[in-house]
Design an enzyme around this catalytic site. Sequence first.
Site, PDB file in Angstrom:
ATOM      1  N   GLU A 290      -8.548   0.405  -3.257  1.00  0.00           N
ATOM      2  CA  GLU A 290      -9.363   0.368  -2.034  1.00  0.00           C
ATOM      3  C   GLU A 290     -10.315   1.547  -2.079  1.00  0.00           C
ATOM      4  OE1 GLU A 290      -7.860   0.818   2.056  1.00  0.00           O
ATOM      5  OE2 GLU A 290      -6.424  -0.682   1.403  1.00  0.00           O
TER       6      GLU A 290
ATOM      7  N   HIS B 248       0.912   5.799   1.945  1.00  0.00           N
ATOM      8  CA  HIS B 248       1.731   6.501   2.943  1.00  0.00           C
ATOM      9  C   HIS B 248       2.778   7.406   2.297  1.00  0.00           C
ATOM     10  CE1 HIS B 248      -0.221   3.754   5.731  1.00  0.00           C
ATOM     11  NE2 HIS B 248       0.021   2.827   4.829  1.00  0.00           N
TER      12      HIS B 248
ATOM     13  N   ARG C  31       3.398  18.397   2.470  1.00  0.00           N
ATOM     14  CA  ARG C  31       4.091  19.564   1.924  1.00  0.00           C
ATOM     15  C   ARG C  31       3.287  20.258   0.815  1.00  0.00           C
ATOM     16  NH1 ARG C  31       9.467  21.606   2.410  1.00  0.00           N
ATOM     17  NH2 ARG C  31       9.423  21.928   4.638  1.00  0.00           N
TER      18      ARG C  31
ATOM     19  N   ARG D 128      -7.212  12.719   0.845  1.00  0.00           N
ATOM     20  CA  ARG D 128      -6.183  13.171   1.784  1.00  0.00           C
ATOM     21  C   ARG D 128      -4.776  12.684   1.416  1.00  0.00           C
ATOM     22  NH1 ARG D 128      -7.594   9.769   7.164  1.00  0.00           N
ATOM     23  NH2 ARG D 128      -9.640  10.654   6.791  1.00  0.00           N
ATOM     24  N   HIS D 129      -4.710  11.561   0.667  1.00  0.00           N
ATOM     25  CA  HIS D 129      -3.378  11.143   0.207  1.00  0.00           C
ATOM     26  C   HIS D 129      -3.347  10.888  -1.295  1.00  0.00           C
ATOM     27  CE1 HIS D 129      -5.303   7.383   1.299  1.00  0.00           C
ATOM     28  NE2 HIS D 129      -5.018   7.474   2.583  1.00  0.00           N
TER      29      HIS D 129
ATOM     30  N   GLY E 125       1.479  -1.679   4.283  1.00  0.00           N
ATOM     31  CA  GLY E 125       1.898  -0.342   3.874  1.00  0.00           C
ATOM     32  C   GLY E 125       2.793   0.348   4.873  1.00  0.00           C
ATOM     33  N   HIS E 126       2.200   0.725   6.006  1.00  0.00           N
ATOM     34  CA  HIS E 126       2.881   1.628   6.930  1.00  0.00           C
ATOM     35  C   HIS E 126       4.249   1.125   7.385  1.00  0.00           C
ATOM     36  CE1 HIS E 126       3.551   3.820  10.746  1.00  0.00           C
ATOM     37  NE2 HIS E 126       3.129   4.820   9.997  1.00  0.00           N
TER      38      HIS E 126
ATOM     39  N   THR F  74      -6.915   5.989   9.800  1.00  0.00           N
ATOM     40  CA  THR F  74      -6.793   4.937   8.786  1.00  0.00           C
ATOM     41  C   THR F  74      -8.046   4.081   8.909  1.00  0.00           C
ATOM     42  OG1 THR F  74      -5.461   3.061   8.021  1.00  0.00           O
ATOM     43  CG2 THR F  74      -5.463   3.469  10.386  1.00  0.00           C
ATOM     44  N   THR F  75      -8.253   3.147   7.971  1.00  0.00           N
ATOM     45  CA  THR F  75      -9.447   2.307   8.029  1.00  0.00           C
ATOM     46  C   THR F  75      -9.496   1.611   9.396  1.00  0.00           C
ATOM     47  OG1 THR F  75      -8.976   1.882   5.712  1.00  0.00           O
ATOM     48  CG2 THR F  75     -10.736   0.593   6.707  1.00  0.00           C
TER      49      THR F  75
ATOM     50  N   HIS G  92      -5.646   3.616  -1.829  1.00  0.00           N
ATOM     51  CA  HIS G  92      -6.987   3.934  -1.339  1.00  0.00           C
ATOM     52  C   HIS G  92      -7.330   5.333  -1.823  1.00  0.00           C
ATOM     53  CE1 HIS G  92      -9.804   4.084   2.450  1.00  0.00           C
ATOM     54  NE2 HIS G  92     -10.422   4.426   1.331  1.00  0.00           N
TER      55      HIS G  92
ATOM     56  N   ASN H 133       0.854  -1.179   0.000  1.00  0.00           N
ATOM     57  CA  ASN H 133       0.000   0.000   0.000  1.00  0.00           C
ATOM     58  C   ASN H 133       0.898   1.241   0.000  1.00  0.00           C
ATOM     59  OD1 ASN H 133      -1.488   2.217   1.019  1.00  0.00           O
ATOM     60  ND2 ASN H 133      -3.072   0.795   1.692  1.00  0.00           N
TER      61      ASN H 133
ATOM     62  N   HIS I  49      -3.476  -5.055   7.418  1.00  0.00           N
ATOM     63  CA  HIS I  49      -3.652  -3.895   8.301  1.00  0.00           C
ATOM     64  C   HIS I  49      -2.818  -4.051   9.564  1.00  0.00           C
ATOM     65  CE1 HIS I  49      -5.209  -0.245   9.972  1.00  0.00           C
ATOM     66  NE2 HIS I  49      -5.845  -0.016   8.833  1.00  0.00           N
ATOM     67  N   GLY I  50      -1.843  -3.166   9.684  1.00  0.00           N
ATOM     68  CA  GLY I  50      -1.010  -3.137  10.885  1.00  0.00           C
ATOM     69  C   GLY I  50       0.121  -4.152  10.893  1.00  0.00           C
TER      70      GLY I  50
HETATM   71  N1  PXP Z   1      -5.669  -3.154   4.123  1.00  0.00           N
HETATM   72  C1  PXP Z   1      -6.560  -2.141   4.214  1.00  0.00           C
HETATM   73  C2  PXP Z   1      -7.974  -2.411   3.867  1.00  0.00           C
HETATM   74  C3  PXP Z   1      -6.156  -0.861   4.641  1.00  0.00           C
HETATM   75  O1  PXP Z   1      -7.052   0.129   4.740  1.00  0.00           O
HETATM   76  C4  PXP Z   1      -4.794  -0.644   4.936  1.00  0.00           C
HETATM   77  C5  PXP Z   1      -4.328   0.712   5.374  1.00  0.00           C
HETATM   78  O2  PXP Z   1      -4.396   1.625   4.373  1.00  0.00           O
HETATM   79  C6  PXP Z   1      -3.911  -1.725   4.816  1.00  0.00           C
HETATM   80  C7  PXP Z   1      -4.382  -2.969   4.426  1.00  0.00           C
HETATM   81  C8  PXP Z   1      -2.450  -1.593   5.117  1.00  0.00           C
HETATM   82  O3  PXP Z   1      -2.305  -1.322   6.460  1.00  0.00           O
HETATM   83  P1  PXP Z   1      -0.904  -0.834   7.019  1.00  0.00           P
HETATM   84  O4  PXP Z   1      -0.621   0.465   6.354  1.00  0.00           O
HETATM   85  O5  PXP Z   1      -1.130  -0.717   8.480  1.00  0.00           O
HETATM   86  O6  PXP Z   1       0.087  -1.872   6.649  1.00  0.00           O
END
Ligand code: PXP
Length: 398
Positions: free
Chosen positions: A225, A165, A173, A204-205, A368-369, A255-256, A198, A162, A346-347
Amino acid sequence: MPTDLTNQYTSAEIIFNERRIKNLSNWLLKQCGVNDYTVSILLVDDTKICQLNNQYRQKNQPTNVLSFPFAEGADHSLLSLPVRELGDIVISVDTAFQESIEYGQGFHDRIAWLLIHGLLHLLGYDHEKSTKQAQNMSEKENELINKLHFHRRTMMTKLAINVDHVATIREARGINEPDPVAAAAICEFAGASGIVVHLREDRRHMQDRDIYLLRQTVKTKLNLEMGANKEIIKIALDLKPDIVTLVPENRQELTTEGGLDVISQKKKIAKVIDKMEKRGIPVSIFSDPDPKQLKAASEVGATFVELHTGRYCEAESEEALEHEFQLIATSAEEAYQLGLRVFAGHGLDYQNTAPIAALDMIEELSIGHAIISRAVFTGLDQAVREMAAIINQASLSL
Ligand code: PXP
Protein backbone atom coordinates in the site's frame (compact mmCIF):
# COMPACT_ATOMS: atom_id res chain seq x y z
CA MET A 1 -33.40 -4.46 -8.19
CA PRO A 2 -35.23 -7.31 -9.94
CA THR A 3 -36.10 -9.09 -6.67
CA ASP A 4 -38.61 -7.63 -4.28
CA LEU A 5 -38.45 -9.53 -1.00
CA THR A 6 -41.04 -9.26 1.75
CA ASN A 7 -40.40 -11.02 5.02
CA GLN A 8 -43.59 -11.85 6.92
CA TYR A 9 -41.89 -14.49 9.03
CA THR A 10 -41.93 -13.07 12.52
CA SER A 11 -40.65 -15.86 14.76
CA ALA A 12 -37.10 -15.24 16.00
CA GLU A 13 -36.38 -18.96 16.17
CA ILE A 14 -34.99 -19.36 12.66
CA ILE A 15 -32.22 -16.94 11.77
CA PHE A 16 -31.69 -16.24 8.12
CA ASN A 17 -30.13 -13.64 5.88
CA GLU A 18 -32.70 -11.78 3.75
CA ARG A 19 -29.96 -10.05 1.82
CA ARG A 20 -28.42 -13.34 0.81
CA ILE A 21 -31.76 -14.67 -0.41
CA LYS A 22 -32.28 -11.52 -2.46
CA ASN A 23 -28.77 -11.72 -3.96
CA LEU A 24 -29.35 -15.36 -4.76
CA SER A 25 -32.64 -14.61 -6.49
CA ASN A 26 -31.03 -11.83 -8.55
CA TRP A 27 -28.26 -14.21 -9.55
CA LEU A 28 -30.81 -16.87 -10.59
CA LEU A 29 -32.76 -14.37 -12.69
CA LYS A 30 -29.53 -13.56 -14.48
CA GLN A 31 -28.73 -17.22 -15.08
CA CYS A 32 -32.20 -17.73 -16.54
CA GLY A 33 -31.80 -14.68 -18.80
CA VAL A 34 -34.68 -12.80 -17.17
CA ASN A 35 -32.86 -10.25 -15.01
CA ASP A 36 -34.80 -7.43 -16.64
CA TYR A 37 -37.97 -8.87 -15.07
CA THR A 38 -38.97 -8.52 -11.45
CA VAL A 39 -39.98 -11.26 -9.12
CA SER A 40 -41.63 -10.95 -5.69
CA ILE A 41 -40.57 -13.27 -2.90
CA LEU A 42 -42.70 -13.62 0.18
CA LEU A 43 -41.32 -15.41 3.26
CA VAL A 44 -44.07 -16.72 5.54
CA ASP A 45 -44.74 -19.31 8.24
CA ASP A 46 -46.60 -22.62 7.91
CA THR A 47 -49.95 -21.15 8.96
CA LYS A 48 -49.88 -18.58 6.18
CA ILE A 49 -48.71 -20.94 3.46
CA CYS A 50 -51.38 -23.47 4.52
CA GLN A 51 -54.01 -20.78 4.11
CA LEU A 52 -52.70 -19.87 0.63
CA ASN A 53 -52.41 -23.53 -0.34
CA ASN A 54 -56.03 -24.06 0.66
CA GLN A 55 -57.27 -20.92 -1.07
CA TYR A 56 -55.50 -21.44 -4.41
CA ARG A 57 -54.91 -25.21 -4.63
CA GLN A 58 -57.63 -26.57 -2.34
CA LYS A 59 -55.00 -28.37 -0.25
CA ASN A 60 -55.47 -27.65 3.41
CA GLN A 61 -51.89 -28.31 4.49
CA PRO A 62 -48.61 -26.45 4.62
CA THR A 63 -46.17 -26.79 1.73
CA ASN A 64 -42.64 -25.57 1.08
CA VAL A 65 -43.08 -23.26 -1.90
CA LEU A 66 -45.91 -21.80 -3.99
CA SER A 67 -45.54 -19.98 -7.28
CA PHE A 68 -48.03 -17.53 -8.75
CA PRO A 69 -47.05 -16.59 -12.31
CA PHE A 70 -48.01 -13.07 -13.30
CA ALA A 71 -49.51 -14.60 -16.42
CA GLU A 72 -50.24 -18.28 -16.83
CA GLY A 73 -48.30 -19.90 -19.65
CA ALA A 74 -45.61 -17.27 -19.49
CA ASP A 75 -43.13 -19.84 -20.75
CA HIS A 76 -43.58 -19.10 -24.40
CA SER A 77 -44.78 -15.58 -24.12
CA LEU A 78 -42.69 -13.58 -21.65
CA LEU A 79 -42.42 -10.88 -24.27
CA SER A 80 -46.17 -10.53 -24.39
CA LEU A 81 -46.47 -9.73 -20.67
CA PRO A 82 -47.84 -6.21 -20.20
CA VAL A 83 -45.28 -5.50 -17.45
CA ARG A 84 -41.91 -7.06 -16.81
CA GLU A 85 -43.06 -9.08 -13.83
CA LEU A 86 -42.66 -12.82 -13.50
CA GLY A 87 -44.91 -13.22 -10.48
CA ASP A 88 -44.70 -14.25 -6.82
CA ILE A 89 -42.84 -17.00 -5.02
CA VAL A 90 -44.06 -17.77 -1.50
CA ILE A 91 -41.75 -19.80 0.73
CA SER A 92 -42.56 -21.23 4.13
CA VAL A 93 -39.56 -20.66 6.38
CA ASP A 94 -40.90 -23.29 8.83
CA THR A 95 -41.10 -26.03 6.18
CA ALA A 96 -37.80 -25.01 4.58
CA PHE A 97 -36.17 -25.33 7.99
CA GLN A 98 -37.74 -28.75 8.68
CA GLU A 99 -36.67 -29.96 5.24
CA SER A 100 -33.14 -28.68 5.70
CA ILE A 101 -32.88 -30.94 8.77
CA GLU A 102 -34.57 -33.85 7.02
CA TYR A 103 -32.29 -33.64 3.96
CA GLY A 104 -29.13 -32.70 5.88
CA GLN A 105 -28.81 -29.45 3.94
CA GLY A 106 -27.86 -26.00 5.17
CA PHE A 107 -30.93 -23.80 5.61
CA HIS A 108 -29.86 -21.35 2.90
CA ASP A 109 -29.08 -24.27 0.58
CA ARG A 110 -32.65 -25.47 1.06
CA ILE A 111 -33.98 -21.98 0.38
CA ALA A 112 -31.88 -21.90 -2.80
CA TRP A 113 -33.47 -25.13 -3.97
CA LEU A 114 -36.97 -23.84 -3.21
CA LEU A 115 -36.25 -20.57 -4.98
CA ILE A 116 -35.03 -22.39 -8.06
CA HIS A 117 -38.10 -24.62 -8.00
CA GLY A 118 -40.44 -21.65 -7.58
CA LEU A 119 -38.71 -19.60 -10.25
CA LEU A 120 -38.85 -22.41 -12.80
CA HIS A 121 -42.59 -22.67 -12.19
CA LEU A 122 -42.87 -18.94 -12.94
CA LEU A 123 -40.97 -19.54 -16.15
CA GLY A 124 -43.48 -22.17 -17.26
CA TYR A 125 -41.84 -25.40 -16.10
CA ASP A 126 -44.33 -27.77 -14.47
CA HIS A 127 -43.39 -31.19 -13.10
CA GLU A 128 -47.05 -32.05 -12.48
CA LYS A 129 -48.09 -31.92 -16.15
CA SER A 130 -46.24 -34.95 -17.54
CA THR A 131 -43.26 -37.22 -16.95
CA LYS A 132 -41.40 -35.45 -19.74
CA GLN A 133 -42.04 -32.06 -18.16
CA ALA A 134 -41.01 -33.39 -14.76
CA GLN A 135 -37.75 -34.58 -16.26
CA ASN A 136 -37.16 -31.21 -18.00
CA MET A 137 -37.74 -29.34 -14.79
CA SER A 138 -35.50 -31.62 -12.76
CA GLU A 139 -32.68 -31.26 -15.32
CA LYS A 140 -32.95 -27.48 -15.23
CA GLU A 141 -32.97 -27.52 -11.42
CA ASN A 142 -29.80 -29.60 -11.33
CA GLU A 143 -28.14 -27.37 -13.89
CA LEU A 144 -28.84 -24.28 -11.79
CA ILE A 145 -27.76 -25.95 -8.53
CA ASN A 146 -24.49 -27.06 -10.12
CA LYS A 147 -23.86 -23.61 -11.55
CA LEU A 148 -24.54 -22.11 -8.16
CA HIS A 149 -22.13 -24.41 -6.37
CA PHE A 150 -19.45 -23.85 -8.99
CA HIS A 151 -20.01 -20.10 -8.81
CA ARG A 152 -19.62 -20.09 -5.02
CA ARG A 153 -16.59 -22.36 -5.00
CA THR A 154 -14.71 -20.27 -7.54
CA MET A 155 -15.56 -17.10 -5.69
CA MET A 156 -14.33 -18.11 -2.24
CA THR A 157 -13.32 -14.85 -0.59
CA LYS A 158 -9.69 -14.56 0.46
CA LEU A 159 -8.20 -12.97 3.54
CA ALA A 160 -5.19 -10.67 3.21
CA ILE A 161 -3.74 -9.45 6.48
CA ASN A 162 -2.32 -6.01 7.10
CA VAL A 163 0.61 -6.37 9.50
CA ASP A 164 1.39 -2.64 9.87
CA HIS A 165 -0.16 -2.79 13.33
CA VAL A 166 2.56 -5.14 14.52
CA ALA A 167 5.16 -2.62 13.35
CA THR A 168 3.25 0.12 15.17
CA ILE A 169 3.75 -1.73 18.46
CA ARG A 170 7.43 -2.19 17.68
CA GLU A 171 7.92 1.48 16.82
CA ALA A 172 6.26 2.51 20.09
CA ARG A 173 9.33 1.07 21.84
CA GLY A 174 11.83 1.86 19.12
CA ILE A 175 13.37 -1.61 19.37
CA ASN A 176 13.22 -4.62 17.08
CA GLU A 177 10.17 -6.50 18.35
CA PRO A 178 7.51 -7.56 17.65
CA ASP A 179 8.67 -8.19 14.11
CA PRO A 180 6.05 -7.80 11.33
CA VAL A 181 8.07 -10.21 9.20
CA ALA A 182 7.58 -12.99 11.76
CA ALA A 183 3.92 -11.96 12.10
CA ALA A 184 3.41 -12.32 8.35
CA ALA A 185 4.78 -15.87 8.45
CA ILE A 186 2.39 -16.82 11.26
CA CYS A 187 -0.53 -15.29 9.33
CA GLU A 188 0.37 -17.36 6.28
CA PHE A 189 0.69 -20.56 8.34
CA ALA A 190 -2.76 -19.86 9.79
CA GLY A 191 -4.39 -19.49 6.37
CA ALA A 192 -3.94 -15.90 5.14
CA SER A 193 -3.91 -15.60 1.35
CA GLY A 194 -1.87 -12.43 1.31
CA ILE A 195 0.12 -9.93 3.36
CA VAL A 196 -0.51 -6.18 3.12
CA VAL A 197 1.92 -3.50 4.25
CA HIS A 198 1.77 0.27 3.95
CA LEU A 199 5.12 1.94 3.51
CA ARG A 200 4.36 5.47 4.59
CA GLU A 201 6.42 8.48 3.66
CA ASP A 202 7.02 9.16 7.39
CA ARG A 203 7.88 5.47 8.09
CA ARG A 204 5.72 5.54 11.19
CA HIS A 205 5.32 1.76 11.21
CA MET A 206 6.73 -0.33 8.35
CA GLN A 207 10.38 0.27 7.58
CA ASP A 208 12.27 -0.34 4.34
CA ARG A 209 14.00 -3.32 6.00
CA ASP A 210 10.58 -4.92 6.66
CA ILE A 211 9.29 -4.74 3.14
CA TYR A 212 12.52 -6.02 1.58
CA LEU A 213 12.58 -8.96 3.99
CA LEU A 214 8.88 -9.62 3.36
CA ARG A 215 9.54 -9.66 -0.37
CA GLN A 216 11.85 -12.60 0.28
CA THR A 217 9.73 -14.41 2.85
CA VAL A 218 6.07 -13.96 1.85
CA LYS A 219 4.91 -17.11 0.11
CA THR A 220 1.39 -15.98 -0.77
CA LYS A 221 1.10 -12.45 -2.15
CA LEU A 222 2.68 -9.21 -1.01
CA ASN A 223 0.49 -6.15 -1.46
CA LEU A 224 2.29 -2.83 -0.98
CA GLU A 225 0.00 0.00 0.00
CA MET A 226 1.43 3.39 -0.85
CA GLY A 227 0.80 7.03 -1.61
CA ALA A 228 1.67 8.10 -5.15
CA ASN A 229 4.86 9.93 -4.20
CA LYS A 230 8.19 9.85 -5.99
CA GLU A 231 10.35 8.21 -3.34
CA ILE A 232 7.88 5.41 -2.61
CA ILE A 233 7.19 4.80 -6.31
CA LYS A 234 10.93 4.25 -6.78
CA ILE A 235 11.01 1.76 -3.91
CA ALA A 236 7.93 -0.09 -5.25
CA LEU A 237 9.49 -0.44 -8.70
CA ASP A 238 12.61 -1.83 -7.09
CA LEU A 239 10.76 -4.11 -4.64
CA LYS A 240 8.33 -5.50 -7.22
CA PRO A 241 5.49 -6.52 -4.87
CA ASP A 242 2.74 -8.76 -6.26
CA ILE A 243 0.29 -5.86 -6.14
CA VAL A 244 0.50 -2.16 -5.38
CA THR A 245 -2.48 -0.47 -3.73
CA LEU A 246 -2.60 3.28 -4.24
CA VAL A 247 -4.05 5.15 -1.26
CA PRO A 248 -4.27 8.82 -0.32
CA GLU A 249 -1.71 9.64 2.33
CA ASN A 250 -2.03 12.43 4.81
CA ARG A 251 0.66 12.92 7.44
CA GLN A 252 -1.76 13.93 10.20
CA GLU A 253 -4.13 10.96 9.85
CA LEU A 254 -4.16 8.00 12.26
CA THR A 255 -4.95 5.63 9.40
CA THR A 256 -6.02 5.97 5.76
CA GLU A 257 -9.14 8.10 6.01
CA GLY A 258 -10.85 7.79 2.66
CA GLY A 259 -10.55 6.42 -0.84
CA LEU A 260 -8.16 7.88 -3.37
CA ASP A 261 -9.63 10.76 -5.37
CA VAL A 262 -8.72 9.55 -8.85
CA ILE A 263 -10.99 12.01 -10.65
CA SER A 264 -8.95 15.06 -9.60
CA GLN A 265 -5.59 13.50 -10.52
CA LYS A 266 -6.32 11.18 -13.41
CA LYS A 267 -3.16 11.97 -15.37
CA LYS A 268 -0.87 11.47 -12.40
CA ILE A 269 -2.46 8.18 -11.37
CA ALA A 270 -2.50 6.88 -14.95
CA LYS A 271 1.24 7.59 -15.14
CA VAL A 272 1.96 5.69 -11.92
CA ILE A 273 -0.13 2.74 -13.12
CA ASP A 274 1.68 2.76 -16.42
CA LYS A 275 5.07 2.63 -14.67
CA MET A 276 3.95 -0.23 -12.43
CA GLU A 277 2.41 -2.19 -15.30
CA LYS A 278 5.62 -1.88 -17.29
CA ARG A 279 7.39 -3.48 -14.34
CA GLY A 280 4.72 -6.22 -14.24
CA ILE A 281 3.03 -4.94 -11.07
CA PRO A 282 -0.79 -4.80 -11.19
CA VAL A 283 -2.34 -1.82 -9.43
CA SER A 284 -5.29 -1.64 -7.08
CA ILE A 285 -6.92 1.64 -6.14
CA PHE A 286 -8.38 2.16 -2.69
CA SER A 287 -11.73 3.68 -3.58
CA ASP A 288 -14.81 4.95 -1.86
CA PRO A 289 -17.92 3.05 -3.00
CA ASP A 290 -18.66 5.85 -5.45
CA PRO A 291 -19.59 5.04 -9.09
CA LYS A 292 -17.74 8.10 -10.45
CA GLN A 293 -14.49 7.16 -8.72
CA LEU A 294 -14.85 3.54 -9.85
CA LYS A 295 -15.32 4.66 -13.43
CA ALA A 296 -12.23 6.85 -13.14
CA ALA A 297 -10.27 3.92 -11.66
CA SER A 298 -11.13 1.79 -14.66
CA GLU A 299 -10.31 4.64 -17.06
CA VAL A 300 -6.80 5.13 -15.65
CA GLY A 301 -6.09 1.43 -16.11
CA ALA A 302 -6.31 -0.05 -12.61
CA THR A 303 -6.63 -3.83 -12.45
CA PHE A 304 -8.28 -3.91 -9.01
CA VAL A 305 -10.20 -1.61 -6.73
CA GLU A 306 -10.32 -2.03 -2.99
CA LEU A 307 -13.67 -0.73 -1.78
CA HIS A 308 -13.38 1.35 1.37
CA THR A 309 -15.58 -0.30 4.01
CA GLY A 310 -14.83 2.30 6.71
CA ARG A 311 -18.20 4.04 6.66
CA TYR A 312 -20.04 0.70 6.71
CA CYS A 313 -17.99 -0.33 9.76
CA GLU A 314 -18.63 2.94 11.56
CA ALA A 315 -22.39 3.12 10.87
CA GLU A 316 -24.24 3.99 14.05
CA SER A 317 -27.78 2.96 13.14
CA GLU A 318 -29.41 0.03 11.35
CA GLU A 319 -30.51 2.34 8.52
CA ALA A 320 -27.02 3.77 8.07
CA LEU A 321 -25.54 0.28 8.13
CA GLU A 322 -27.98 -0.95 5.49
CA HIS A 323 -27.35 2.15 3.37
CA GLU A 324 -23.55 1.74 3.52
CA PHE A 325 -23.84 -1.98 2.89
CA GLN A 326 -25.96 -1.41 -0.21
CA LEU A 327 -23.44 1.14 -1.47
CA ILE A 328 -20.69 -1.46 -1.18
CA ALA A 329 -22.83 -4.20 -2.74
CA THR A 330 -23.82 -2.09 -5.74
CA SER A 331 -20.32 -0.66 -6.11
CA ALA A 332 -18.84 -4.15 -6.14
CA GLU A 333 -21.24 -5.10 -8.93
CA GLU A 334 -20.53 -1.87 -10.85
CA ALA A 335 -16.77 -2.25 -10.52
CA TYR A 336 -17.03 -5.84 -11.74
CA GLN A 337 -19.11 -4.72 -14.71
CA LEU A 338 -16.42 -2.12 -15.51
CA GLY A 339 -13.95 -4.99 -15.76
CA LEU A 340 -12.24 -4.33 -12.43
CA ARG A 341 -11.44 -7.04 -9.93
CA VAL A 342 -12.78 -6.18 -6.51
CA PHE A 343 -11.28 -6.21 -3.02
CA ALA A 344 -12.62 -4.52 0.10
CA GLY A 345 -11.31 -3.47 3.46
CA HIS A 346 -10.80 -1.03 6.31
CA GLY A 347 -12.34 -1.33 9.74
CA LEU A 348 -13.65 -4.86 9.22
CA ASP A 349 -13.89 -6.91 12.41
CA TYR A 350 -15.27 -10.18 13.78
CA GLN A 351 -18.84 -8.82 13.88
CA ASN A 352 -19.19 -6.94 10.60
CA THR A 353 -17.13 -8.97 8.10
CA ALA A 354 -19.52 -11.83 7.20
CA PRO A 355 -22.04 -9.82 5.09
CA ILE A 356 -19.20 -8.26 3.08
CA ALA A 357 -17.51 -11.66 2.63
CA ALA A 358 -20.81 -13.02 1.27
CA LEU A 359 -20.87 -10.51 -1.61
CA ASP A 360 -20.17 -12.45 -4.77
CA MET A 361 -18.04 -9.94 -6.61
CA ILE A 362 -15.56 -9.35 -3.77
CA GLU A 363 -12.51 -11.57 -4.11
CA GLU A 364 -10.47 -10.56 -1.12
CA LEU A 365 -10.74 -8.68 2.16
CA SER A 366 -7.88 -6.71 3.64
CA ILE A 367 -8.03 -6.76 7.43
CA GLY A 368 -5.50 -5.64 10.01
CA HIS A 369 -6.45 -3.92 13.22
CA ALA A 370 -9.18 -6.32 14.39
CA ILE A 371 -6.96 -9.37 13.91
CA ILE A 372 -3.87 -7.90 15.57
CA SER A 373 -6.03 -6.63 18.46
CA ARG A 374 -7.53 -10.05 19.05
CA ALA A 375 -4.09 -11.63 18.75
CA VAL A 376 -3.03 -9.78 21.91
CA PHE A 377 -5.43 -12.02 23.83
CA THR A 378 -5.67 -15.20 21.78
CA GLY A 379 -2.39 -15.36 19.91
CA LEU A 380 -1.99 -14.48 16.23
CA ASP A 381 -2.52 -17.96 14.85
CA GLN A 382 -5.89 -18.30 16.60
CA ALA A 383 -6.99 -14.77 15.66
CA VAL A 384 -6.27 -15.41 11.96
CA ARG A 385 -8.02 -18.78 11.99
CA GLU A 386 -11.14 -17.30 13.59
CA MET A 387 -11.37 -14.57 10.96
CA ALA A 388 -10.64 -17.00 8.12
CA ALA A 389 -13.45 -19.25 9.40
CA ILE A 390 -15.94 -16.36 9.38
CA ILE A 391 -14.97 -15.44 5.82
CA ASN A 392 -14.99 -19.02 4.55
CA GLN A 393 -18.37 -19.75 6.06
CA ALA A 394 -19.89 -16.54 4.69
CA SER A 395 -18.46 -16.94 1.22
CA LEU A 396 -19.27 -20.61 0.86
CA SER A 397 -22.84 -20.43 2.08
CA LEU A 398 -25.40 -19.68 -0.56
N1 PXP B 1 -7.12 -1.29 3.40
C1 PXP B 1 -6.44 -0.12 3.41
C2 PXP B 1 -6.29 0.62 2.14
C3 PXP B 1 -5.91 0.40 4.61
O1 PXP B 1 -5.25 1.56 4.61
C4 PXP B 1 -6.06 -0.35 5.80
C5 PXP B 1 -5.49 0.16 7.08
O2 PXP B 1 -4.13 0.13 7.08
C6 PXP B 1 -6.77 -1.56 5.73
C7 PXP B 1 -7.30 -1.99 4.52
C8 PXP B 1 -6.99 -2.42 6.93
O3 PXP B 1 -7.79 -1.73 7.81
P1 PXP B 1 -7.96 -2.25 9.30
O4 PXP B 1 -6.61 -2.19 9.92
O5 PXP B 1 -8.93 -1.31 9.90
O6 PXP B 1 -8.46 -3.65 9.21
